[in-house]
Design a protein around this motif. Sequence first.
Motif, short mmCIF file in Angstrom:
data_model
loop_
_atom_site.label_atom_id
_atom_site.label_comp_id
_atom_site.label_asym_id
_atom_site.label_seq_id
_atom_site.Cartn_x
_atom_site.Cartn_y
_atom_site.Cartn_z
N ALA A 201 0.83 -1.20 0.00
CA ALA A 201 0.00 0.00 0.00
C ALA A 201 0.87 1.26 0.00
O ALA A 201 0.58 2.23 -0.72
N TRP A 202 1.94 1.27 0.79
CA TRP A 202 2.85 2.40 0.81
C TRP A 202 3.52 2.58 -0.55
O TRP A 202 3.73 3.72 -1.01
N SER A 203 3.87 1.49 -1.22
CA SER A 203 4.51 1.58 -2.53
C SER A 203 3.60 2.25 -3.54
O SER A 203 4.05 3.08 -4.35
N ARG A 204 2.32 1.89 -3.50
CA ARG A 204 1.37 2.51 -4.43
C ARG A 204 1.22 4.00 -4.17
O ARG A 204 0.90 4.76 -5.08
N ARG A 205 1.46 4.41 -2.93
CA ARG A 205 1.38 5.83 -2.58
C ARG A 205 2.73 6.53 -2.71
O ARG A 205 2.89 7.67 -2.28
N ARG A 206 3.70 5.82 -3.32
CA ARG A 206 5.04 6.35 -3.55
C ARG A 206 5.78 6.67 -2.25
O ARG A 206 6.64 7.55 -2.21
N ARG A 210 9.25 3.94 3.44
CA ARG A 210 8.43 3.27 4.44
C ARG A 210 8.13 1.84 4.02
O ARG A 210 8.11 0.93 4.85
N ALA A 211 7.90 1.66 2.73
CA ALA A 211 7.62 0.31 2.23
C ALA A 211 8.81 -0.61 2.44
O ALA A 211 8.67 -1.76 2.87
N VAL A 212 10.01 -0.11 2.16
CA VAL A 212 11.23 -0.91 2.35
C VAL A 212 11.40 -1.28 3.81
O VAL A 212 11.74 -2.42 4.16
#
Length: 222
Positions: A201-206, A210-212
Amino acid sequence: VGGGGLMIDHRGVQFGVAAYPQDPAEVVAYLQSGRVPLIHSAATMRPDAFHAVAGYRPVFERAQDYDLWLRIAAQGRITNLHEPVVRYRVHAGQASIEDVTKTATAVAVALAAARARASGEPDPLDTAESLDADLVEGMGVSAAEIAVEEVRWGLWLARTLEKAGYHARAEPLWSQVAASAAATGNPGAMRARVLRARADAWSRRRRRLRAVALRLRAAMLD
């Protein structure tokens, strides 16, 4: 028989496509793992198949369709068309934590009832008036089983709300599923699953950093 669905937000704007299994054996596998194998509003069935299993059961406030599919699948086949046949509207009001808990409990109870029927025992829900705590305990449904279903349903809802752009409404669900993951029989693996879903979800929000970080935390739990 059901079909695919176009996911739309409250304005009618499409943000995704939902596909469901076409192979009846895969439908059964979905059901046995607590997953709903078709969109309720996309379902078409013969009246005699519906009445043969006594239709919806009023004891369920949530997951009435899931309980129905379990009973119909034991009598015949359920499948889906590949093509989308319905628009499925997602709105911010679907983010109720209370609803997640009630739905998870209903799914766990429906599965327990299906196991009883499969083993030749009477269905304990045939005479039940409500899914109260005594009934749930009497059917042998554990808190850990309910927690697994809370994670499953809560993750679907949180991810769907994120895709629809309702980020603030998804936030409490992420916290809820993280707490539920810790209450399952395999907390490490379940928490890792939640972390990876939120990382996506964080990746889709760029929000890539945080995603990593979330994926690294998930890897430490494996």
